[in-house]
Structures are given as C-alpha cells and as structure tokens.
Design a protein around this motif. Structure first.
Motif, PDB file in Angstrom:
ATOM      1  N   GLY A  52       3.120  17.807   6.143  1.00 44.44           N
ATOM      2  CA  GLY A  52       2.672  16.603   6.832  1.00 44.44           C
ATOM      3  C   GLY A  52       3.654  16.218   7.916  1.00 44.44           C
ATOM      4  N   CYS A  53       3.492  15.023   8.444  1.00 43.43           N
ATOM      5  CA  CYS A  53       4.347  14.585   9.553  1.00 43.43           C
ATOM      6  C   CYS A  53       4.880  13.180   9.318  1.00 43.43           C
ATOM      7  CB  CYS A  53       3.554  14.662  10.864  1.00 43.43           C
ATOM      8  SG  CYS A  53       4.539  14.417  12.356  1.00 43.43           S
ATOM      9  N   ASN A  54       4.992  12.791   8.053  1.00 42.40           N
ATOM     10  CA  ASN A  54       5.669  11.537   7.772  1.00 42.40           C
ATOM     11  C   ASN A  54       7.176  11.695   7.934  1.00 42.40           C
ATOM     12  OD1 ASN A  54       3.415   9.979   7.279  1.00 42.40           O
ATOM     13  ND2 ASN A  54       3.342  10.480   5.105  1.00 42.40           N
ATOM     14  N   ASP A  55       7.656  12.912   7.722  1.00 38.09           N
ATOM     15  CA  ASP A  55       9.043  13.289   7.980  1.00 38.09           C
ATOM     16  C   ASP A  55       9.019  14.675   8.600  1.00 38.09           C
ATOM     17  OD1 ASP A  55      10.634  11.069   6.547  1.00 38.09           O
ATOM     18  OD2 ASP A  55       9.248  11.773   5.002  1.00 38.09           O
ATOM     19  N   ALA A  56       9.992  14.942   9.450  1.00 42.77           N
ATOM     20  CA  ALA A  56      10.040  16.255  10.089  1.00 42.77           C
ATOM     21  C   ALA A  56      10.710  17.267   9.167  1.00 42.77           C
ATOM     22  CB  ALA A  56      10.805  16.164  11.403  1.00 42.77           C
TER      23      ALA A  56
END
Length: 291
Positions: A136-140
C-alpha cells in the motif's frame, strides 16, 4: 498513478519565451520552474521544450506583456542536484532577461528534490508508492524514498540560498532589484481522501490505491514547506491549492485539471495539468499579481 507520471513533478526541457536575454534593462516578467511550469517534455539532446499553453504563457498574455517576458523553466529541474536541468542553469539562462525593469520573478519547484538522504526524488517516491499493491501507500516501503518530515521550510530556504544551484534568491535580487519574487505552489493533484483512482482497460477504478496516505502527506508537506520558506526569505508564496480544489486527477473528464493515464487527448504525461488546468492556474496567479 504511474511512476513516470508522478515523476511528473519531474521529466526534462529549456526555456523559450517572449523577451530575449541581452537587454540590460530586463524583461518585465521572468519564470523559473520545473515540468509543472514548462509542461512535461523531454529532449534527449538536453534542450528544454515547453508546451504552448503552460501557465506562464497564459499568465503573461493575461497580463498583456506581449513579448516582454522570459521563461527559463525546464522539465525535471532541481535546485539541489548536478547535471542537466538545474535551477542554476535556469538562472544563468535568464540572467540577461533580469534587470531594473523586471517586475516579477516566479519560482515553482520542490517536487523533483530528494529529502532526508533519500535516493529518490519526492515525485519518484510518491509514484512508486502509489503502485505498491502489496504494502500500500500509507507508508513508503522503499528505503530510498523521501522522508516527509525532511521536507521543511528551512530546508527549502537553504536550497534556494545555499544549495547546489547557489544563491538563487540573492542572484535574482541582485540582477532584478525591483522585482517581486514569488514561490508558486503546485495545483491540487490528488483528492482529499487517501485513495488514488486509475482507469484500467477503460474502466474507472476509484480506489485503485486505497492506501495512499503517504502520497498525500508528501504533497501536503511540499506545500507547507514552500509557504514557510517564502516567509523566511521575505518573498511571496502563491498557492494554487484553493483555486484548483475539486479538479484533481480523480474527477470526471471535463472536470479534472490534472491528467492521468489514458487521457490521450492531452499532450502531457499523467499527473500534470491539463490545458484547462494551466489556464485556471494562470487566472489564479493573475489574481495574486493584482493583489
């Protein structure tokens, strides 16, 4: 959102425009910027082609400048970084266009920079994160990605005065002593929620990346850092967020002012302003100039 697309705050080009350098009195308006200024284009020979309807061109037309202006903006440009497409090169290209007659110099930058020791630019970091379906892209997940907390006003101010491109603000003030200087923000690229849409095989996928908090955070941090840097340097900050809200890349065709994959009717890469989007930005900046 493709990596190439968001690198859209990123891809290659050289300033053209109305007034020609060489007149010591200067042109009335000078523009510096990246692909959100010049339009995303690439010249393998190292030039900086610009789209014919970018916001500086429409802004100069609305101002009624005729040919009395100069645009040195270049796609992919960085302040901190060496090689092709740097703001140091833009300052050099625009040197002959800046003088006592110059009334305004605008600077649109920050998306192509790396922050916090990252190996990737902010644009690249957002693009790769959005395409990370596993994490996902909540954190890189990419360890080389930009750290949002490293995108600060003091850091942007340092880059504009003591970065790899030298003292950009100082050179403008020296060469164009009567000019108003304005840092220009980026338009609204993504919706306010933390999802990113994308068409797949012609079908709308509104939550293509439902976990996109990191992408939003990086873009928001850039805006707040630009504002803070402008305040500390004693220059204007002209935000485009409000004027372009509700026209992000996830809006329907005809309402969105940011391109995305599949918008083949536009002559730009995804996640860059559309022709209408550039026009809207020019109108908003015209309002700032008059204010």
């Amino acid at each position: 959102m493709s990596t190439l697309a968001v690198a859209g705050l990123s891809v290659g080009g050289q300033g053209i425009a109305g007034a020609q350098p060489g007149d010591q009195a200067g042109a009335r308006y000078v523009s510096l910027g990246d692909s959100f200024t010049s339009g995303p284009s690439y010249d393998p020979l190292g030039g900086c082609p610009q789209l014919p309807y970018t916001w500086p061109k429409q802004f100069a037309q609305q101002w009624g400048l005729g040919g009395d202006w100069f645009d040195a903006s270049c796609s992919g440009a960085v302040v901190d970084g060496r090689g092709t497409n740097t703001f140091g090169q833009q300052i050099q290209a625009a040197a002959g266009a800046m003088g006592p007659r110059t009334e305004l110099v605008t600077i649109q930058f920050a998306g192509n920079e790396t922050y916090g020791g990252a190996g990737r630019s902010a644009a690249w970091s957002v693009g790769t994160c959005v395409l990370d379906f596993v994490n996902g892209c909540n954190d890189a997940a990419d360890p080389a990605a930009v750290r949002p907390d490293a995108i600060t006003g003091p850091e942007l101010a340092r880059r504009l005065t003591a970065g790899d491109s030298g003292d950009i603000i100082g050179r403008i003030r020296s060469q164009a002593p009567n000019a108003r200087i304005a840092i220009v923000g980026y338009p609204t690229v993504l919706p306010r929620d933390t999802s990113v849409c994308l068409p797949i095989n012609g079908l709308e996928v509104p939550d293509f990346q439902p976990r996109a908090a990191y992408a939003r955070l990086v873009l928001d941090r850039i805006e707040s850092a630009q504002r803070a840097a402008a305040a500390s340097l004693g220059v204007d900050f002209w935000s485009l967020k409000g004027a372009t809200a509700g026209h992000d890349a996830c809006q329907p065709l005809g309402q969105r002012w940011i391109t995305r994959i599949g918008d083949f009717h536009e002559h730009v890469l995804p996640f860059h302003p559309t022709q209408d989007g550039y026009g809207a930005q020019a109108r908003a900046l015209t309002g700032y100039r008059a204010g």
